[in-house]
Design a protein around this motif. Structure first.
Motif, PDB file in Angstrom:
ATOM      1  N   MET A   1      11.400  -6.990  16.804  1.00 18.16           N
ATOM      2  CA  MET A   1      12.019  -7.652  17.946  1.00 18.16           C
ATOM      3  C   MET A   1      10.942  -8.316  18.792  1.00 18.16           C
ATOM      4  SD  MET A   1      14.730  -4.732  18.969  1.00 18.16           S
ATOM      5  CE  MET A   1      13.641  -3.489  18.304  1.00 18.16           C
ATOM      6  N   HIS A   2      11.247  -9.484  19.337  1.00 19.39           N
ATOM      7  CA  HIS A   2      10.252 -10.256  20.043  1.00 19.39           C
ATOM      8  C   HIS A   2      10.795 -10.697  21.394  1.00 19.39           C
ATOM      9  CE1 HIS A   2       7.995 -10.391  16.294  1.00 19.39           C
ATOM     10  NE2 HIS A   2       9.118 -10.737  15.700  1.00 19.39           N
ATOM     11  N   ALA A   3       9.866 -11.029  22.291  1.00 21.82           N
ATOM     12  CA  ALA A   3      10.281 -11.455  23.622  1.00 21.82           C
ATOM     13  C   ALA A   3      10.947 -12.817  23.601  1.00 21.82           C
ATOM     14  CB  ALA A   3       9.063 -11.483  24.557  1.00 21.82           C
ATOM     15  N   THR A   4      10.594 -13.667  22.629  1.00 22.24           N
ATOM     16  CA  THR A   4      11.177 -14.987  22.551  1.00 22.24           C
ATOM     17  C   THR A   4      12.572 -14.906  21.939  1.00 22.24           C
ATOM     18  OG1 THR A   4       9.001 -15.982  22.303  1.00 22.24           O
ATOM     19  CG2 THR A   4      10.892 -17.311  21.662  1.00 22.24           C
ATOM     20  N   VAL A   5      13.545 -15.418  22.650  1.00 20.37           N
ATOM     21  CA  VAL A   5      14.927 -15.388  22.201  1.00 20.37           C
ATOM     22  C   VAL A   5      15.173 -16.613  21.336  1.00 20.37           C
ATOM     23  CG1 VAL A   5      17.315 -15.311  22.978  1.00 20.37           C
ATOM     24  CG2 VAL A   5      15.518 -14.254  24.361  1.00 20.37           C
ATOM     25  N   ASN A   6      15.898 -16.455  20.234  1.00 18.60           N
ATOM     26  CA  ASN A   6      16.150 -17.622  19.396  1.00 18.60           C
ATOM     27  C   ASN A   6      16.985 -18.637  20.167  1.00 18.60           C
ATOM     28  OD1 ASN A   6      19.108 -17.502  18.655  1.00 18.60           O
ATOM     29  ND2 ASN A   6      18.477 -15.475  17.940  1.00 18.60           N
ATOM     30  N   ALA A   7      16.856 -19.906  19.741  1.00 15.16           N
ATOM     31  CA  ALA A   7      17.429 -21.010  20.512  1.00 15.16           C
ATOM     32  C   ALA A   7      18.938 -20.901  20.664  1.00 15.16           C
ATOM     33  CB  ALA A   7      17.052 -22.335  19.851  1.00 15.16           C
ATOM     34  N   ALA A   8      19.624 -20.481  19.603  1.00 14.50           N
ATOM     35  CA  ALA A   8      21.086 -20.389  19.669  1.00 14.50           C
ATOM     36  C   ALA A   8      21.527 -19.337  20.676  1.00 14.50           C
ATOM     37  CB  ALA A   8      21.647 -20.072  18.287  1.00 14.50           C
ATOM     38  N   THR A   9      20.848 -18.191  20.659  1.00 13.60           N
ATOM     39  CA  THR A   9      21.200 -17.123  21.602  1.00 13.60           C
ATOM     40  C   THR A   9      20.907 -17.552  23.031  1.00 13.60           C
ATOM     41  OG1 THR A   9      20.734 -15.421  19.948  1.00 13.60           O
ATOM     42  CG2 THR A   9      20.783 -14.729  22.251  1.00 13.60           C
ATOM     43  N   LEU A  10      19.745 -18.173  23.246  1.00 14.31           N
ATOM     44  CA  LEU A  10      19.393 -18.621  24.589  1.00 14.31           C
ATOM     45  C   LEU A  10      20.398 -19.637  25.109  1.00 14.31           C
ATOM     46  CD1 LEU A  10      17.512 -18.735  27.008  1.00 14.31           C
ATOM     47  CD2 LEU A  10      16.146 -20.433  25.781  1.00 14.31           C
ATOM     48  N   GLU A  11      20.795 -20.575  24.255  1.00 15.73           N
ATOM     49  CA  GLU A  11      21.769 -21.580  24.674  1.00 15.73           C
ATOM     50  C   GLU A  11      23.091 -20.923  25.049  1.00 15.73           C
ATOM     51  OE1 GLU A  11      23.860 -25.710  22.988  1.00 15.73           O
ATOM     52  OE2 GLU A  11      22.527 -24.515  21.705  1.00 15.73           O
ATOM     53  N   ARG A  12      23.504 -19.934  24.276  1.00 11.84           N
ATOM     54  CA  ARG A  12      24.760 -19.248  24.566  1.00 11.84           C
ATOM     55  C   ARG A  12      24.673 -18.479  25.888  1.00 11.84           C
ATOM     56  NH1 ARG A  12      24.967 -16.470  20.254  1.00 11.84           N
ATOM     57  NH2 ARG A  12      24.696 -14.333  21.028  1.00 11.84           N
ATOM     58  N   VAL A  13      23.562 -17.788  26.101  1.00  9.92           N
ATOM     59  CA  VAL A  13      23.376 -17.008  27.324  1.00  9.92           C
ATOM     60  C   VAL A  13      23.346 -17.925  28.542  1.00  9.92           C
ATOM     61  CG1 VAL A  13      21.699 -15.622  28.587  1.00  9.92           C
ATOM     62  CG2 VAL A  13      22.284 -15.030  26.241  1.00  9.92           C
ATOM     63  N   LEU A  14      22.593 -19.010  28.453  1.00  8.99           N
ATOM     64  CA  LEU A  14      22.538 -19.948  29.570  1.00  8.99           C
ATOM     65  C   LEU A  14      23.910 -20.566  29.818  1.00  8.99           C
ATOM     66  CD1 LEU A  14      19.107 -21.722  28.912  1.00  8.99           C
ATOM     67  CD2 LEU A  14      19.628 -19.900  30.547  1.00  8.99           C
ATOM     68  N   GLY A  15      24.678 -20.757  28.753  1.00  4.92           N
ATOM     69  CA  GLY A  15      26.039 -21.253  28.909  1.00  4.92           C
ATOM     70  C   GLY A  15      26.914 -20.280  29.675  1.00  4.92           C
ATOM     71  N   HIS A  16      26.780 -18.976  29.358  1.00  2.00           N
ATOM     72  CA  HIS A  16      27.531 -17.963  30.108  1.00  2.00           C
ATOM     73  C   HIS A  16      27.215 -18.076  31.594  1.00  2.00           C
ATOM     74  CE1 HIS A  16      28.770 -16.238  26.400  1.00  2.00           C
ATOM     75  NE2 HIS A  16      27.729 -15.467  26.178  1.00  2.00           N
ATOM     76  N   ARG A  17      25.937 -18.165  31.912  1.00  2.56           N
ATOM     77  CA  ARG A  17      25.510 -18.208  33.315  1.00  2.56           C
ATOM     78  C   ARG A  17      26.023 -19.466  34.015  1.00  2.56           C
ATOM     79  NH1 ARG A  17      19.133 -16.620  32.468  1.00  2.56           N
ATOM     80  NH2 ARG A  17      19.405 -14.367  32.254  1.00  2.56           N
ATOM     81  N   THR A  18      25.834 -20.612  33.359  1.00  2.00           N
ATOM     82  CA  THR A  18      26.220 -21.881  33.973  1.00  2.00           C
ATOM     83  C   THR A  18      27.716 -21.928  34.240  1.00  2.00           C
ATOM     84  OG1 THR A  18      24.381 -23.018  32.879  1.00  2.00           O
ATOM     85  CG2 THR A  18      26.197 -24.381  33.697  1.00  2.00           C
ATOM     86  N   ARG A  19      28.505 -21.546  33.239  1.00  2.00           N
ATOM     87  CA  ARG A  19      29.956 -21.567  33.418  1.00  2.00           C
ATOM     88  C   ARG A  19      30.389 -20.579  34.491  1.00  2.00           C
ATOM     89  NH1 ARG A  19      29.544 -22.163  27.862  1.00  2.00           N
ATOM     90  NH2 ARG A  19      29.797 -19.922  27.521  1.00  2.00           N
ATOM     91  N   PHE A  20      29.750 -19.412  34.506  1.00  2.00           N
ATOM     92  CA  PHE A  20      30.149 -18.436  35.514  1.00  2.00           C
ATOM     93  C   PHE A  20      29.817 -18.920  36.913  1.00  2.00           C
ATOM     94  CE2 PHE A  20      29.151 -15.077  38.485  1.00  2.00           C
ATOM     95  CZ  PHE A  20      30.385 -14.441  38.543  1.00  2.00           C
ATOM     96  N   ASP A  21      28.616 -19.470  37.111  1.00  2.00           N
ATOM     97  CA  ASP A  21      28.239 -19.922  38.452  1.00  2.00           C
ATOM     98  C   ASP A  21      29.198 -20.993  38.954  1.00  2.00           C
ATOM     99  OD1 ASP A  21      26.146 -18.180  38.827  1.00  2.00           O
ATOM    100  OD2 ASP A  21      24.606 -19.567  38.105  1.00  2.00           O
ATOM    101  N   ALA A  22      29.632 -21.886  38.053  1.00  2.00           N
ATOM    102  CA  ALA A  22      30.614 -22.890  38.453  1.00  2.00           C
ATOM    103  C   ALA A  22      31.929 -22.233  38.848  1.00  2.00           C
ATOM    104  CB  ALA A  22      30.828 -23.892  37.319  1.00  2.00           C
ATOM    105  N   ARG A  23      32.351 -21.234  38.065  1.00  2.00           N
ATOM    106  CA  ARG A  23      33.606 -20.529  38.359  1.00  2.00           C
ATOM    107  C   ARG A  23      33.477 -19.728  39.654  1.00  2.00           C
ATOM    108  NH1 ARG A  23      38.153 -18.613  35.428  1.00  2.00           N
ATOM    109  NH2 ARG A  23      39.529 -17.712  37.013  1.00  2.00           N
TER     110      ARG A  23
END
Length: 372
Positions: A1-23
Motif C-alpha cells: 500500500m502506498h501514500a499515492t492514491v491511484n487516479a481513478a480513486t482520487l477522482e472519485r473521492v474528489l467527486g464525492h467532496r465536490t458534489r457534497f459541498d454543492a449540496r
C-alpha cells in the motif's frame, strides 16, 4: 500500500467532496424555508450564518467519502438516502465541533474563529450571552441533523434505519466526550481507557456510522457485519488519533499532506503544544509522562494545564520525549494499528465487491506512509 492514491480513486473521492459541498451549500440556502423562523429575530439568522460558515469552511469530508464508498461495497448504482445521510453526518459533526470548542475554550476552528469565539467578539462583556448562544447553535445543528433524515427521499423503512444509527451514534459520541473529560482527571490514564475514549468520541461517528449508513442505503443489512466494521473503525480511529496527538506535540511529520492524500490531516487548527497547555492527557502526553522521571517528570506535570506555558518549556518537553524514544514508539504504534485495520478490511473480500474493499484496505495507510 502506498501514500499515492491511484487516479481513478482520487477522482472519485474528489467527486464525492465536490458534489457534497454543492449540496451542503444548497441545503443552507433553503434552510430558512425548512422550519419557521421567529421573525423579526436577528439572533436566529445570525446563528444559521455561523453554522453555515463553520460547516462549509474546509474539513476533510472523510465521513462523506466513507459513506459513499461504503455503498460501493454493495453497488455502483445511485441509491436513495445517501445524500441526506451525508448531510446528517456533517451536521452532527458541526454540532460536535461547536460544543468541543466551548469545552476546550478554543478560539480557532478550520482556519477561522470558532462559533463560541465569534459570539464572544460580538458580545464583549456579556460572556453568559455568548456562551448561551454558542451552546444553542450546537444544539440546533444537532436537531437539524435529525430533521434532514426525516425528510429524506427514501423508503420509510430506510429512513427509520438511518435514524436509528444516527441516534445511537449521537448518544455514544456524547458518552465519549464525557469520558474524554474523565481521561484528564487521571494522573496517568490507562492506554486501554484512551482507546475507549477514541472509539466512542470519534471512531464510531467518523468511521463506523458512515460505513453502517452507506451499507443500509445500498440495501445491505449491516447487523451481521457490525463486529468487523467496528474493529476496522476502532483501529483506524486509534491510528488517526495517535497521529493527531503526535502532530500536536512534535509538529508535522515531514511535508504537509498534498492533494493526493485522501485523508490528509488538518494541522492548522491548533498550534503545536495545545494539548499540554490545555492539560489533555493524550496518547502522546501519556507516553511522555510514562517515560519521564525525576525533574523531567515534574517539568511535564507543571506544564500540563498551563495556558501560558512558554515555548521554551514545550521544546524541552519535546527533547525529553525524543531522548526517551517516545516519538519512535508512537510512530510504530500508529503504523501497527493502521496495518491491522488494513488487514481487517482485506478480510471483507468474501462479503463485498473487491474493488471497493481495496479502497478501505488502502485508507489506513495513506497518511501513515507520509510519516518520515
Amino acid at each position: 500500500m502506498h501514500a499515492t492514491v491511484n487516479a481513478a480513486t482520487l477522482e472519485r473521492v474528489l467527486g464525492h467532496r465536490t458534489r457534497f459541498d454543492a449540496r451542503f451549500g444548497q441545503y443552507f440556502d433553503s434552510l430558512a424555508g425548512r422550519f419557521d423562523l421567529p421573525v423579526p429575530s436577528r439572533y436566529v439568522p445570525r446563528c444559521l450564518d455561523l453554522l453555515r460558515d463553520l460547516s462549509m469552511r474546509g474539513g476533510k469530508r472523510l465521513r462523506v467519502v466513507l459513506l459513499y464508498e461504503a455503498a460501493r461495497l454493495v453497488t455502483t448504482e445511485e441509491v436513495p438516502g445517501l445524500a441526506e445521510a451525508a448531510l446528517s453526518i456533517e451536521l452532527l459533526q458541526t454540532h460536535g465541533l461547536v460544543h468541543d470548542d466551548i469545552i476546550d475554550d478554543a478560539p480557532l476552528r478550520r482556519g477561522g474563529p470558532s462559533t463560541y469565539y465569534a459570539y464572544r467578539r460580538e458580545f464583549p462583556g456579556h460572556g453568559a450571552t455568548a456562551l448561551g448562544l454558542a451552546v444553542l447553535a450546537g444544539d440546533l445543528a444537532g436537531f437539524l441533523s435529525t430533521q434532514v433524515l426525516l425528510e429524506a427521499e427514501a423508503p420509510v423503512a430506510l429512513r427509520q434505519a438511518l435514524l436509528g444509527v444516527h441516534a445511537r451514534t449521537a448518544a455514544e459520541t456524547v458518552a465519549g466526550q464525557i469520558a474524554d473529560l474523565e481521561r484528564d482527571a487521571h494522573a496517568l490514564p490507562d492506554e486501554e481507557f484512551l482507546h475507549t475514549v477514541t472509539d466512542f468520541k470519534s471512531a464510531r461517528y467518523s468511521i463506523l456510522a458512515p460505513l453502517t449508513m452507506g451499507l443500509l442505503a445500498a440495501g445491505e443489512d449491516p447487523a451481521p457485519h457490525r463486529a468487523r466494521l467496528h474493529r476496522y473503525a476502532r483501529l483506524v480511529g486509534i491510528s488517526e488519533q495517535m497521529r493527531d496527538d503526535c502532530l500536536d506535540l512534535f509538529g508535522p511529520f515531514g511535508e504537509d499532506a498534498g492533494s493526493d492524500a485522501v485523508a490528509a490531516p488538518a494541522v492548522a487548527d491548533k498550534s503545536t503544544g495545545a494539548d499540554i497547555r490545555s492539560g489533555r492527557r493524550t496518547y502522546a502526553v501519556r507516553a511522555v509522562l510514562a517515560a519521564a522521571t525525576g525533574a523531567d517528570a515534574a517539568l511535564v506535570e507543571a506544564a500540563l494545564g498551563d495556558p501560558r506555558c512558554p515555548d521554551a518549556t514545550l521544546e524541552r518537553i519535546r527533547e525529553i520525549a525524543r531522548a526517551a524514544g517516545v516519538d519512535g514508539r508512537l510512530k510504530a504504534e500508529i503504523r501497527r494499528h493502521a496495518e491491522e485495520a488494513a488487514a481487517e478490511a482485506a478480510s471483507w473480500e468474501p462479503y463485498w465487491r473487491a474493488e471497493a474493499v481495496e479502497f478501505f484496505r488502502g485508507l489506513p495507510m495513506w497518511n501513515v506512509d507520509r510519516m518520515p
